[in-house]
Write a protein that holds these residues in place. Structure first.
Motif, PDB file in Angstrom:
ATOM      1  N   MET A 192       0.817  -1.199   0.000  1.00 47.60           N
ATOM      2  CA  MET A 192       0.000   0.000   0.000  1.00 47.60           C
ATOM      3  C   MET A 192       0.862   1.266   0.000  1.00 47.60           C
ATOM      4  O   MET A 192       0.460   2.275  -0.554  1.00 47.60           O
ATOM      5  N   ALA A 193       2.043   1.155   0.565  1.00 49.35           N
ATOM      6  CA  ALA A 193       2.927   2.316   0.631  1.00 49.35           C
ATOM      7  C   ALA A 193       3.415   2.717  -0.757  1.00 49.35           C
ATOM      8  O   ALA A 193       3.644   3.899  -1.023  1.00 49.35           O
ATOM      9  N   LEU A 194       3.561   1.762  -1.658  1.00 51.93           N
ATOM     10  CA  LEU A 194       4.016   2.066  -3.016  1.00 51.93           C
ATOM     11  C   LEU A 194       2.844   2.393  -3.945  1.00 51.93           C
ATOM     12  O   LEU A 194       2.976   3.188  -4.870  1.00 51.93           O
ATOM     13  N   LEU A 195       1.706   1.821  -3.690  1.00 47.21           N
ATOM     14  CA  LEU A 195       0.546   1.987  -4.554  1.00 47.21           C
ATOM     15  C   LEU A 195      -0.041   3.402  -4.482  1.00 47.21           C
ATOM     16  O   LEU A 195      -0.454   3.956  -5.501  1.00 47.21           O
ATOM     17  N   ARG A 196      -0.037   3.985  -3.299  1.00 47.31           N
ATOM     18  CA  ARG A 196      -0.640   5.314  -3.138  1.00 47.31           C
ATOM     19  C   ARG A 196       0.072   6.388  -3.969  1.00 47.31           C
ATOM     20  O   ARG A 196      -0.586   7.144  -4.687  1.00 47.31           O
ATOM     21  N   PRO A 197       1.400   6.505  -3.948  1.00 54.55           N
ATOM     22  CA  PRO A 197       2.057   7.534  -4.789  1.00 54.55           C
ATOM     23  C   PRO A 197       1.844   7.297  -6.289  1.00 54.55           C
ATOM     24  O   PRO A 197       1.705   8.252  -7.055  1.00 54.55           O
ATOM     25  N   VAL A 198       1.789   6.026  -6.695  1.00 56.71           N
ATOM     26  CA  VAL A 198       1.567   5.726  -8.109  1.00 56.71           C
ATOM     27  C   VAL A 198       0.165   6.165  -8.522  1.00 56.71           C
ATOM     28  O   VAL A 198      -0.023   6.748  -9.598  1.00 56.71           O
ATOM     29  N   LEU A 199      -0.830   5.888  -7.697  1.00 61.16           N
ATOM     30  CA  LEU A 199      -2.196   6.308  -7.997  1.00 61.16           C
ATOM     31  C   LEU A 199      -2.335   7.830  -7.996  1.00 61.16           C
ATOM     32  O   LEU A 199      -3.054   8.392  -8.826  1.00 61.16           O
ATOM     33  N   VAL A 200      -1.661   8.504  -7.075  1.00 63.89           N
ATOM     34  CA  VAL A 200      -1.703   9.966  -7.049  1.00 63.89           C
ATOM     35  C   VAL A 200      -1.063  10.531  -8.311  1.00 63.89           C
ATOM     36  O   VAL A 200      -1.602  11.444  -8.950  1.00 63.89           O
ATOM     37  N   PHE A 201       0.068   9.975  -8.717  1.00 60.99           N
ATOM     38  CA  PHE A 201       0.754  10.424  -9.930  1.00 60.99           C
ATOM     39  C   PHE A 201      -0.126  10.194 -11.159  1.00 60.99           C
ATOM     40  O   PHE A 201      -0.252  11.077 -12.022  1.00 60.99           O
ATOM     41  N   ALA A 202      -0.736   9.020 -11.272  1.00 66.11           N
ATOM     42  CA  ALA A 202      -1.610   8.717 -12.405  1.00 66.11           C
ATOM     43  C   ALA A 202      -2.843   9.617 -12.403  1.00 66.11           C
ATOM     44  O   ALA A 202      -3.270  10.103 -13.459  1.00 66.11           O
ATOM     45  N   GLY A 203      -3.407   9.856 -11.240  1.00 60.39           N
ATOM     46  CA  GLY A 203      -4.572  10.728 -11.142  1.00 60.39           C
ATOM     47  C   GLY A 203      -4.259  12.155 -11.549  1.00 60.39           C
ATOM     48  O   GLY A 203      -5.037  12.802 -12.255  1.00 60.39           O
ATOM     49  N   LEU A 204      -3.103  12.659 -11.113  1.00 55.54           N
ATOM     50  CA  LEU A 204      -2.709  14.012 -11.506  1.00 55.54           C
ATOM     51  C   LEU A 204      -2.409  14.088 -13.004  1.00 55.54           C
ATOM     52  O   LEU A 204      -2.685  15.102 -13.649  1.00 55.54           O
ATOM     53  N   GLY A 205      -1.859  13.015 -13.551  1.00 52.26           N
ATOM     54  CA  GLY A 205      -1.615  12.975 -14.993  1.00 52.26           C
ATOM     55  C   GLY A 205      -2.903  13.016 -15.786  1.00 52.26           C
ATOM     56  O   GLY A 205      -3.011  13.731 -16.787  1.00 52.26           O
ATOM     57  N   VAL A 206      -3.899  12.262 -15.350  1.00 51.00           N
ATOM     58  CA  VAL A 206      -5.198  12.274 -16.026  1.00 51.00           C
ATOM     59  C   VAL A 206      -5.848  13.647 -15.889  1.00 51.00           C
ATOM     60  O   VAL A 206      -6.417  14.180 -16.849  1.00 51.00           O
ATOM     61  N   LEU A 207      -5.759  14.236 -14.717  1.00 52.64           N
ATOM     62  CA  LEU A 207      -6.313  15.570 -14.506  1.00 52.64           C
ATOM     63  C   LEU A 207      -5.639  16.597 -15.422  1.00 52.64           C
ATOM     64  O   LEU A 207      -6.306  17.456 -16.010  1.00 52.64           O
TER      65      LEU A 207
END
Length: 71
Positions: free
Chosen positions: A1-16
């Motif tokens: 979970m510690a690695l998944l959260r930054p990846v999801l935040v990065f992907a979400g900001l990229g989509v935004l």
């Protein structure tokens, strides 16, 4: 979970960023995007060089090739 959260935040900001870059301008300035010609057709008239009257395309190249064979 510690690695998944930054990846999801990065992907979400990229989509935004992609949404804001490509979709929001069409919402804000729709009149600028009405009837826009494709980029290849936009400059088609200016891209073709003007020829002299009576000239034929490719004639000079053909003449040079014939001269090369004669020599």
């Amino acid at each position: 979970m510690a690695l998944l959260r930054p990846v999801l935040v990065f992907a979400g900001l990229g989509v935004l960023l992609l949404i804001m870059w490509f979709w929001v301008p069409w919402l804000v300035w729709p009149e600028r995007y009405m009837g826009v010609a494709p980029s290849s057709a936009r400059w088609a008239e200016q891209a073709q060089p003007a020829r002299e009257e009576g000239s034929r395309p490719g004639r000079r190249r053909r003449d040079l090739e014939e001269r090369g064979r004669e020599e």
